[in-house]
Motif scaffolding. Structure first.
Motif, mmCIF file in Angstrom:
data_model
loop_
_atom_site.group_PDB
_atom_site.id
_atom_site.type_symbol
_atom_site.label_atom_id
_atom_site.label_comp_id
_atom_site.label_asym_id
_atom_site.label_seq_id
_atom_site.Cartn_x
_atom_site.Cartn_y
_atom_site.Cartn_z
ATOM 1 N N UNK A 11 0.851 -1.192 0.000
ATOM 2 C CA UNK A 11 0.000 0.000 0.000
ATOM 3 C C UNK A 11 0.881 1.235 0.000
ATOM 4 N N UNK A 12 0.421 2.249 -0.688
ATOM 5 C CA UNK A 12 1.152 3.507 -0.751
ATOM 6 C C UNK A 12 0.155 4.653 -0.684
ATOM 7 N N UNK A 19 -5.046 6.755 -1.306
ATOM 8 C CA UNK A 19 -4.386 5.471 -1.018
ATOM 9 C C UNK A 19 -4.422 4.588 -2.243
ATOM 10 N N UNK A 20 -3.304 3.909 -2.497
ATOM 11 C CA UNK A 20 -3.195 2.977 -3.622
ATOM 12 C C UNK A 20 -2.761 1.616 -3.082
ATOM 13 N N UNK A 21 -3.327 0.553 -3.632
ATOM 14 C CA UNK A 21 -3.012 -0.810 -3.204
ATOM 15 C C UNK A 21 -2.650 -1.620 -4.442
ATOM 16 N N UNK A 22 -1.464 -2.234 -4.426
ATOM 17 C CA UNK A 22 -0.996 -3.047 -5.550
ATOM 18 C C UNK A 22 -1.664 -4.417 -5.499
ATOM 19 N N UNK A 23 -2.345 -4.775 -6.569
ATOM 20 C CA UNK A 23 -2.999 -6.074 -6.660
ATOM 21 C C UNK A 23 -2.144 -7.014 -7.509
ATOM 22 N N UNK A 34 -7.483 2.082 -5.878
ATOM 23 C CA UNK A 34 -7.196 3.344 -5.204
ATOM 24 C C UNK A 34 -8.462 3.957 -4.632
ATOM 25 N N UNK A 35 -8.254 4.821 -3.633
ATOM 26 C CA UNK A 35 -9.329 5.659 -3.116
ATOM 27 C C UNK A 35 -8.822 7.088 -3.088
ATOM 28 N N UNK A 96 -13.562 5.475 -5.384
ATOM 29 C CA UNK A 96 -12.646 4.343 -5.496
ATOM 30 C C UNK A 96 -12.576 3.925 -6.952
ATOM 31 N N UNK A 97 -11.424 3.379 -7.317
ATOM 32 C CA UNK A 97 -11.242 2.971 -8.693
ATOM 33 C C UNK A 97 -10.179 1.912 -8.823
ATOM 34 N N UNK A 98 -9.971 1.504 -10.054
ATOM 35 C CA UNK A 98 -8.965 0.502 -10.383
ATOM 36 C C UNK A 98 -8.195 1.014 -11.592
#
Length: 113
Positions: A11-12, A19-23, A34-35, A96-98
């Motif tokens: 997470x970054x 916030x961004x989360x690597x999937x 991300x949000x 939120x998005x991708x």
């Protein structure tokens, strides 16, 4: 096969509330959930990766140097490699998005700036 649990993923947070989360992904493509809080905009930037941005909830405005589009839930936009753009939460609630990137990338894009 390689799985990635959301709660344990890298997470970054480039800015407060963004916030961004690597999937799961690879060097050929990557996915980042991300949000983004209301009113937040990423800086105008470009990268070597093609990008698809998919809105999962809320409203996002994606602007390039020549165009602008506002996206709602499940709308998406494609950005070419090298195309300068910014993404703004233009709504009143958390969005939120991708993001999908090809070729894949890591958070180094933001941390190395």
């Amino acid at each position: 096969m390689k799985s990635e649990k959301f709660d344990g993923a890298e997470t970054y947070e480039p800015d407060e509330g963004w916030r961004r989360v690597a999937l799961a992904g690879s060097d050929r493509f990557s996915f980042e959930w991300f949000e983004k809080p209301p009113g937040h905009s990423s800086p105008l930037h470009d990268h070597e990766n093609e990008q698809v941005c998919l809105v999962l909830d809320g409203e996002l405005t994606v602007a390039t140097e020549t165009d602008e589009v506002t996206l709602g839930r499940y709308d998406s936009v494609w950005l070419a490699s090298g195309e300068s753009h910014r993404v703004e939460n233009s709504g009143d609630s958390l969005a939120t998005g991708l993001d999908v990137f090809a070729p894949g990338r890591s958070f180094d894009f933001w941390t190395d700036r």
